[in-house]
Every structure is written in structure tokens, then in C-alpha cells.
Write an enzyme that holds these catalytic residues in place. Structure first.
Site, PDB file in Angstrom:
ATOM      1  CB  ILE A   1      18.079  15.611 -13.087  1.00 41.59           C
ATOM      2  CG1 ILE A   1      17.668  15.504 -11.574  1.00 41.59           C
ATOM      3  CG2 ILE A   1      19.646  16.034 -13.090  1.00 41.59           C
ATOM      4  CD1 ILE A   1      18.197  14.166 -11.051  1.00 41.59           C
ATOM      5  CB  CYS A   2      16.483  20.996 -12.144  1.00 38.59           C
ATOM      6  SG  CYS A   2      14.401  20.464 -11.980  1.00 38.59           S
ATOM      7  N   GLY A   3      16.751  21.062  -9.378  1.00 40.46           N
ATOM      8  CA  GLY A   3      16.531  20.628  -7.945  1.00 40.46           C
ATOM      9  C   GLY A   3      15.408  19.806  -7.557  1.00 40.46           C
TER      10      GLY A   3
END
Length: 386
Positions: A74-76
Site C-alpha cells: 500500500i502507498c498513498g
């Protein structure tokens, strides 16, 4: 690079986490973003699609992590995590899944918990914004097939869905106060539906720039045969209003939580936090603790740590207790006034990000530009409790 990666939604991720599925969440955001707010148990592996790995990470260390089992990345917003997933794929590691929408979508994930009211007609649902700990409510009458919404967040369609699923039409929208940690969706929801938008009458003291229907202390709004009484409860803010449903269920906003009480300096300021604390002490002891001990407290927030864990309970579980239990377990309620005021005024945790701009938006002095800006204003857990 053409191989498709497995993707899941934040709802699927939440379900897997709650079920105790075996995998490691890898968060590719910069360390500062990760430290401020992340999913519990996640490992921070900073990664940029152009610059590559950051911090003290190298691919040998990443390979060692990947060899331990499935990775969910996951990231932004889902961009760098997708690039990271493709990079892992080219290195021969296939058991990787990317979370669509990233932490931005995670911040908009909701859970709904219906209360057992012991009243066949009264319907009360707690609508939890999982990542921020915001708690709103849908209060309705099954026979009249109508409901009101209290403390709707910006994703107000979530509250519409709850009412619609219960077979009810929304006839009014209420806010407990001018919020500082998130952009309220109350006014937008009321305007969209063409129904009254209620605030406590002291919201005029906050220089609110838009029209609303003021509720005086003791005034009621009804749904079917149920009465929702406005109770003026200053302290967290000068306009704070609690709502007592059928004399049994107290929607306390940011006045009283299951594990704490509301901070006071967000409106009153550091130099005048004691004034708010004095108001809060009087509110708690004269207006709230005077209610019957079996009164059920339904707060406007639950504390959420940087790693996403709740201060009490878990997402999807009702956040509530009785006044009798709080009298016995919450030490802040046992303090004399002088000690309480010093404790509240001196114990000021980190402020919600962008709180001054959020207040300006919620009073109508400013407007939020677009969805991306609104999301960035609200990122991170709430910090409304002492």
C-alpha cells in the site's frame, strides 16, 4: 512489466486483517508519512518509482522480507505500491497484492454498527470512519420510516446508504459542533436533500457564515415518536451541543468519550485552554453526570493510534458505555475542579493536522478546493481527546 498484479480494495484488506489472514502489509510511503499514520503491523519500505528504494533498504533485504510470505503493498494512492509490486514480480516474487486507492481510500472506509435499543421502533446506528475514528449516527423511527443524521462526515453518502438500507428517509441533519479534525458533510447533505441543518444556537458565537436552524438548550427534534433533545454542553468548544435520544442515549460529540474527555484549546487557544476546561468541568458534572447511570454514552470519536488501533474496542464493534461505568472507570471524572482544569489545560496532545483551515471550512469562511485537497486536509487519525 506487462504481467497483471493482483489488486484488492481497502474493504477487502480490512476484512482480511480482521479475519487474521497471514500476510505482511508493506507501506511504501516516505517514513514521515508512515510514522504519522499507518496500518497496524505494516512494515515501512520507502520506495519511489524513479528513485527506487529509500532509507536503509536494499533489494537483498526486500527479498528476505518477501520470502517470509505473502505481501500486501500500500502507498498513498496506489501508484508507488503498484510500481513496487511490478519490481518484485520481475525479481521472481509472485505472491504480492496491491491495495487499490492506497491510504487515501483507507481513510474513507466505514463500518456500521446497529444498536440494540430494546425498542422495536427506535433505530440507532453508529457509523464509524475506521481510519480516523470519527463516529456519526443515524437515528430513526421504523414505523414513521424517517431518520436524522448526526455528525455526518464528508462522505455523507455513507449515511444516506445506512438510512436507505433501514428503509428510512432522512428528514434532518444535525452537527454537535463546528468540527476541527474533519470536514463536516452535514451541511452538504442537508442541502442535497432539502432538509433542515441543525446546530446548537451558540454556533452563532463561532461566526458561522451560512444559514442553519439553531437549537436552544432543551429544544427537541422528533423522528416518529422519539424525541432528540438538544443539551448545551460547552467545553470542547463554546458551541458544543449533545443530543439525548428518548432520555436514554446521549450523543456526546467531543464532550465525553469512552476513554477520555474532549480537549479545549483547539478553539480557546493555548492561553485560554483553562477557560474551556472550566466550562467542560461544569458541563460534565452539572449536565451529564446528573443523568441516570444507565444512560448510554455514544461519542463522536474514538481515539486512534498512529498504527490504526482503537483506544477501546475494534473497528466494527460498538463504541459505547454507560455513564455509570464511566463514573467508576474514568479517573478524569473523579478530579476536583482545580486539578481537572490544570490537567486538561496542560495536557495538550498533538493537534489535528490543518485544524485551523478545517475550522475555517466548517464555519463557511473558506471552501475546500477539490476532493484531493479535502483528503489531504483530513489525512491521519483524529486528535480531539485529552
Amino acid at each position: 512489466m506487462s504481467k497483471l498484479l493482483r489488486q484488492i480494495t481497502v474493504s477487502q484488506l480490512a476484512a482480511d486483517l480482521d479475519a487474521g489472514a497471514s500476510f505482511t502489509v508493506v507501506d511504501t510511503r516516505p517514513p514521515t508519512s508512515f510514522d504519522a499514520w499507518h496500518i497496524g503491523g505494516a512494515v515501512n519500505v520507502p520506495y519511489h518509482p524513479v528513485d527506487g528504494l529509500g532509507g536503509d533498504w536494499d533489494w537483498e533485504r526486500v527479498d528476505a522480507l518477501a520470502s517470509e510470505g505473502p505481501l500486501v503493498v500500500i502507498c498513498g494512492k496506489g501508484l508507488s505500491s503498484t510500481s513496487f509490486g511490478f519490481e518484485l514480480s520481475t525479481r521472481g516474487y509472485d505472491d504480492v497484492t496491491v491495495v487499490k486507492g492506497g491510504m487515501e481510500d483507507w481513510s474513507k472506509l466505514y463500518e456500521v454498527v446497529e444498536l440494540d435499543t430494546d425498542d422495536d421502533d427506535l433505530y440507532v446506528a453508529q457509523v464509524q470512519r475506521r481510519a480516523k475514528g470519527c463516529l456519526g449516527y443515524v437515528v430513526g423511527s421504523r414505523s414513521a420510516r424517517e431518520a436524522v443524521v448526526v455528525d455526518a462526515t464528508r462522505q455523507h453518502h455513507e449515511f444516506e446508504l445506512v438510512a436507505a438500507d433501514a428503509g428510512m428517509t432522512i428528514t434532518g441533519v444535525l452537527d454537535t459542533h463546528v468540527h476541527a479534525d474533519h470536514v463536516s458533510g452535514g451541511r452538504a447533505l442537508a442541502e442535497r436533500l432539502g432538509v433542515p441543518y441543525y446546530l446548537g444556537e451558540h454556533a452563532t458565537d463561532r461566526d458561522v457564515q451560512y444559514e442553519f436552524t439553531p437549537l436552544a438548550d432543551g429544544e427537541t427534534v422528533t423522528v416518529g415518536d422519539s424525541a432528540i433533545e438538544a443539551r448545551y454542553t460547552p467545553g470542547h468548544t463554546s458551541d458544543m451541543t449533545n443530543y439525548l435520544v428518548d432520555g436514554q442515549y446521549l450523543l456526546t460529540g467531543d464532550t465525553l468519550f469512552v476513554e477520555s474527555v474532549g480537549r479545549t484549546e483547539l478553539q480557546f487557544g493555548e492561553d485560554d485552554a483553562a477557560t474551556g476546561a472550566e466550562l467542560l468541568y461544569d458541563t460534565l458534572h452539572e449536565k451529564i453526570l446528573s443523568l441516570p447511570p444507565e444512560t448510554q454514552v455514544l461519542p463522536g470519536h474514538v481515539s486512534v493510534a498512529a498504527d490504526g488501533t482503537y483506544g477501546v474496542g475494534s473497528p466494527g464493534e460498538l463504541v459505547s458505555t454507560t455513564l455509570g461505568t464511566l463514573r467508576e472507570t474514568l479517573d478524569l471524572l473523579e478530579l476536583d475542579e482545580e486539578t481537572f482544569v490544570h490537567r486538561i489545560a496542560d495536557d495538550t496532545p498533538e493537534k489535528p493536522p490543518n485544524y485551523e483551515r478545517v475550522i475555517a471550512i466548517n464555519t463557511g469562511h473558506e471552501s475546500v478546493g477539490d476532493e484531493q485537497e479535502a483528503t489531504e486536509l483530513e489525512l491521519g487519525p483524529n486528535n480531539c481527546a485529552v
